[in-house]
Scaffold this active site. Structure first.
Site, PDB file in Angstrom:
ATOM      1  CB  CYS A 100     -24.861 -57.254  -9.377  1.00  0.00           C
ATOM      2  SG  CYS A 100     -25.670 -58.471 -10.412  1.00  0.00           S
ATOM      3  CB  CYS A 134     -22.369 -58.543 -11.818  1.00  0.00           C
ATOM      4  SG  CYS A 134     -23.912 -57.722 -12.288  1.00  0.00           S
TER       5      CYS A 134
END
Length: 231
Positions: free
Chosen positions: A159, A162
């Protein structure tokens, strides 16, 4: 008039040739794609679905599903425009479209001609997800001490947002050492827990105080906002 028309035609032809050249240079074959992503200092983006990613992906690839417009825009917003983006999909169709869109947003982007199909055909390696034990609701609740402030970080290694949030979370945990418990959950693998907690995007941050959920937010969040909620 003839000269004017000739000039316009010449300019138009040059524009077409330039456009074609620019478009063609976004296509990268397996050999050159591998060389580029091996050198580092770039961002590798898989634009397929999560299920396709789990079935086999290139090492260190981030994920942003081109077919999910909102998710794609949210995740790519966290990419670094100072570094080139190398994209791939199954056969090259989605990655070509994604690359064109990324370039329109100001990224330097390229895509793998023939997609991961061509990559595999050339004998290049792919990584596959391995089965992991799912964390139950009871397991999760046991991770939340009732006498501490707890920050839960539900993220995924693929991600893009992230990746941006990781150092911020770690820095906050270090600054609040002794009074804050940091719980990290790999949401990419812990799919059942994500369903239980109704987590639909990564990262999702949750704060508990005395065992009670007091704050939850997904996506990019500033350190200042998180710290305010921790106090």
């Amino acid at each position: 008039m003839l000269f004017k028309n000739l000039c316009l035609a010449t300019i138009f032809s040059i524009a077409i040739l330039s456009s074609c050249h620019s478009q063609s240079t976004t296509n990268v074959d397996v050999v050159n794609f591998e060389q580029a992503i091996t050198k580092g200092n770039m961002q590798l983006l898989d634009v397929r679905t999560p299920a396709e990613y789990q079935s086999g992906h290139l090492s260190n690839a981030l994920l942003a599903d081109w077919n999910n417009e909102a998710e794609f825009k949210r995740r790519t917003a966290a990419l670094d425009k100072s570094k080139p983006v190398y994209t791939y999909c199954l056969s090259g169709v989605r990655s070509a479209a994604a690359t064109q869109w990324l370039r329109q947003q100001g990224f330097t982007a390229y895509h793998l001609t023939g997609g991961i199909n061509a990559w595999k055909k050339a004998g290049r390696p792919v990584e596959q997800a391995t089965a992991v034990t799912q964390i139950t609701k009871a397991d999760y609740e046991a991770m939340i001490p009732r006498d501490k402030t707890v920050l839960v970080d539900i993220s995924a290694v693929w991600c893009p947002p992230c990746k941006v949030m990781a150092p911020i979370i770690d820095s906050l945990a270090q600054a609040n050492s002794g009074k804050l418990v940091l719980v990290k959950i790999d949401g990419g693998n812990q799919t059942e827990l994500c369903k239980i907690l109704n987590v639909n995007a990564f990262p999702t941050l949750i704060i508990y105080k005395q065992g009670k959920l007091v704050w939850q937010k997904e996506g990019l969040v500033s350190a200042k906002e998180i710290d305010k909620q921790l106090q």
